[in-house]
Design an enzyme around this catalytic site. Structure first.
Site, short mmCIF file in Angstrom:
data_model
loop_
_atom_site.label_atom_id
_atom_site.label_comp_id
_atom_site.label_asym_id
_atom_site.label_seq_id
_atom_site.Cartn_x
_atom_site.Cartn_y
_atom_site.Cartn_z
CE1 TYR A 67 24.38 -35.33 10.73
CE2 TYR A 67 26.63 -34.47 10.76
CZ TYR A 67 25.35 -34.49 11.28
OH TYR A 67 25.03 -33.68 12.35
CE LYS A 116 22.24 -32.51 10.18
NZ LYS A 116 20.92 -32.16 10.75
CG LEU A 174 21.14 -30.88 19.51
CD1 LEU A 174 21.62 -30.34 18.16
CD2 LEU A 174 21.91 -30.21 20.65
CB CYS A 233 15.98 -31.18 16.64
SG CYS A 233 16.19 -29.51 17.28
CB SER A 266 26.13 -30.53 11.28
OG SER A 266 27.40 -31.00 11.73
CB SER A 271 16.34 -38.02 22.04
OG SER A 271 16.35 -37.99 20.64
CB THR A 294 23.34 -35.18 21.35
OG1 THR A 294 24.25 -35.77 20.40
CG2 THR A 294 23.22 -33.69 21.06
CG ASP A 332 9.03 -41.21 8.58
OD1 ASP A 332 9.75 -40.25 8.23
OD2 ASP A 332 9.22 -42.37 8.19
CB VAL A 333 10.39 -35.49 9.52
CG1 VAL A 333 10.24 -35.13 10.98
CG2 VAL A 333 11.70 -36.24 9.25
#
Length: 258
Positions: A164, A168, A17, A87, A151, A15, A199, A60-61
């Site tokens: 967030y 980032k 990017l 991503c 970001s 999904s 997105t 799951d990263v």
């Protein structure tokens, strides 16, 4: 890095990017391994992109075994991994204190850091170990490229973006030391810091929020296209002298407090 015929691993590849990047890499002649938590969507993306050049692995990263197994399977089915694009991520919004003065829950902060920052680091370290075992592709000794996604919030986090923005900013902070760590192995590391991109995550926000965000973009005065992110992934991959750098992709945007 020569992309044609090589294998790329894209986290969050089903999904936003990641999906746009997977399309661009496929069109550039790469084989693409999609790593994502959404199994149903993953199967759909393989059908869309083509089974001959695409594989999906439910990952799951944050989990070492998930990533390790996906890398091993991708190498077995598609060949040596030459490009990794991280991503996968989430973007919750919550003020540190609510209107009643109650603090934000710690679990939410930890989850954001775990997925966005720790998850990216986990994929990088395991993919780098695989790349290090592979033969170089040219006389300069290049073995692979890693591209992480930060970001502009990592520089100018807005109200409600403590988790967030911190995650980032961590990605940005990883870039140069990781590039230095991996330089002797011929592995480059760069980061893209997108601004307000069109997105699904952002398009799900109310129109007034989207309009307010794009109003601060200098030019062109709009949301960024995921395909523009994908174009930068390709050019960053192909330019062998670009290393240890974080590149803003934001139309000149500087985020206001809200």
């Amino acid at each position: 890095m020569q992309l044609t015929g090589a294998t790329a691993l894209v986290t969050g590849g089903c999904s936003g990017l990641g999906h746009a990047t997977a399309i661009a890499l496929r069109d550039a002649g790469m084989k693409v391994a999609l790593l994502d938590v959404n199994d149903e969507q993953g199967q759909t993306r393989v059908e869309e992109l083509g089974k001959e050049s695409t594989r999906f692995y439910q990952v799951d990263v944050r989990k070492e075994d998930d990533v390790t197994n996906a890398i091993a399977s991708a190498v077995s089915e598609l060949g040596d991994i030459r490009l990794v694009v991280n991503c996968a991520g989430i973007a919750p919004a919550k003020r540190l204190l609510d209107k009643e003065g109650q603090p934000a829950d710690l679990d939410g902060f930890q989850k954001t850091i775990d997925i966005n920052l720790v998850g990216s680091y986990n994929v990088c370290r395991l993919a780098a170990a695989q790349m290090a075992m592979q033969d170089a592709v040219n006389e300069e000794g290049e073995r692979g490229v890693i591209i992480n996604t930060a970001s502009v919030a990592g520089y100018e986090g807005q109200i409600g973006q403590t988790a967030y923005a911190a995650s980032k900013a961590g990605i940005i902070g990883l870039t140069l030391p990781m590039a230095r760590d991996l330089a002797p192995l011929g592995i480059r590391v760069n980061t893209i810091a997108p601004g307000v991109m069109g997105t699904p995550m952002l398009l799900a926000m109310p129109d007034k929020v989207q309009d307010a965000l794009s109003a601060n973009v200098q030019f062109p005065k709009r949301l960024g296209f995921p395909a523009e992110f994908a174009k930068l992934v390709i050019s960053t991959s192909e330019n062998a002298y670009l290393n240890g750098e974080t590149i803003r992709l934001d139309g000149g945007l500087r985020m206001p407090p809200k």
